[in-house]
Design an enzyme around this catalytic site. Structure first.
Site, short mmCIF file in Angstrom:
data_model
loop_
_atom_site.label_atom_id
_atom_site.label_comp_id
_atom_site.label_asym_id
_atom_site.label_seq_id
_atom_site.Cartn_x
_atom_site.Cartn_y
_atom_site.Cartn_z
N ALA A 102 58.99 154.82 32.74
CA ALA A 102 57.68 155.28 32.28
C ALA A 102 57.09 154.25 31.34
O ALA A 102 57.80 153.43 30.76
CB ALA A 102 57.81 156.63 31.56
N ILE B 252 61.90 153.59 29.09
CA ILE B 252 60.48 153.73 28.82
C ILE B 252 59.99 152.50 28.05
O ILE B 252 60.75 151.88 27.30
CB ILE B 252 60.20 155.04 28.04
CG1 ILE B 252 58.69 155.29 27.87
CG2 ILE B 252 60.94 155.09 26.71
CD1 ILE B 252 58.35 156.70 27.36
N CYS B 253 58.73 152.13 28.29
CA CYS B 253 58.08 151.05 27.56
C CYS B 253 58.83 149.73 27.73
O CYS B 253 59.17 149.33 28.83
CB CYS B 253 57.93 151.47 26.10
SG CYS B 253 56.90 150.38 25.09
N GLY B 254 59.12 149.04 26.64
CA GLY B 254 59.74 147.73 26.70
C GLY B 254 61.10 147.71 27.35
O GLY B 254 61.53 146.67 27.87
N THR C 59 61.82 148.91 30.10
CA THR C 59 61.63 148.60 31.52
C THR C 59 61.65 147.10 31.75
O THR C 59 62.14 146.63 32.78
CB THR C 59 60.32 149.20 32.07
OG1 THR C 59 59.21 148.64 31.36
CG2 THR C 59 60.31 150.72 31.94
#
Length: 197
Positions: free
Chosen positions: A153, A102-104, A106
């Site tokens: 996400a 999730i977030c960074g 990714t």
């Protein structure tokens, strides 16, 4: 009875709110959650919580895990310090063990080439494009995306992220999974009775 062990990566500035629904409800449904750091030296979350990792990353093996969860952190965009977690994600995916980012995180997976041939999402398409990755054609503008064993996400979607994890691990049947999401995402009180049934 333990249904499996989910491993939560922890590192300085990890975004503690992004994985709270995931880890809490996995634990409530029979999964053990263990934290994994680069070492076992304590780390501090973005919210100021100190966490002592249960094990070091070098000790983590895909065959001992049901899932690897990678939260966001400022370090994902500040150099290569967290690249070992992305390499571990590759080993998990190669072994058929799910990874949820999730977030960074990714962006870390994008740099590792793990999003080049999988549908995925993140904070925004231009955020991942800045990594120079080759997977832009597979970017999906959605709350959360599952492609094979990889879940992604953006930072504003911890509930959708958890829903995808629960679906992939079979934590709830389809009816209860829908109810869980309606309760925690939409504040639909009628979903509570379905969850308790």
């Amino acid at each position: 009875m333990i249904r499996g062990t989910a491993h939560l990566a922890v590192y300085d500035t990890f975004a503690d709110w992004e994985t709270g629904h995931t880890t809490a409800h996995l634990t409530r449904n029979g999964f053990a959650v263990r934290t994994v750091g680069l070492t076992t030296t304590p780390v501090t979350s973005m919210g100021g919580l100190t966490v002592r990792p249960d094990l070091a990353l070098t000790e983590l093996r895909p065959e001992d895990s049901a899932l690897l969860v990678l939260p966001g952190a400022t370090q994902w965009d500040a150099g290569d310090e967290l690249a070992p977690f992305a390499r571990t994600a590759r080993a998990f995916l190669d072994a058929g063990v799910p990874v949820a980012a999730i977030c960074g995180a990714t962006a870390g997976l994008a740099r590792e080439g793990l999003l080049d041939d999988r549908a995925h999402t993140s904070a925004a398409s231009f955020y991942l494009a800045a990594t120079g990755y080759a997977g832009g054609a597979h970017y999906t503008d959605a709350d959360a995306v599952t492609d094979r064993d990889l879940i992604t996400a953006g930072p504003t979607e911890p509930v959708a992220f958890a829903r995808e994890v629960f679906g992939r691990l079979g934590v709830y049947d389809e009816k209860k999974l829908d109810a869980w999401y309606r309760l925690f995402h939409d504040s639909d009180a009628s979903a509570y009775e379905v969850l308790q049934g």
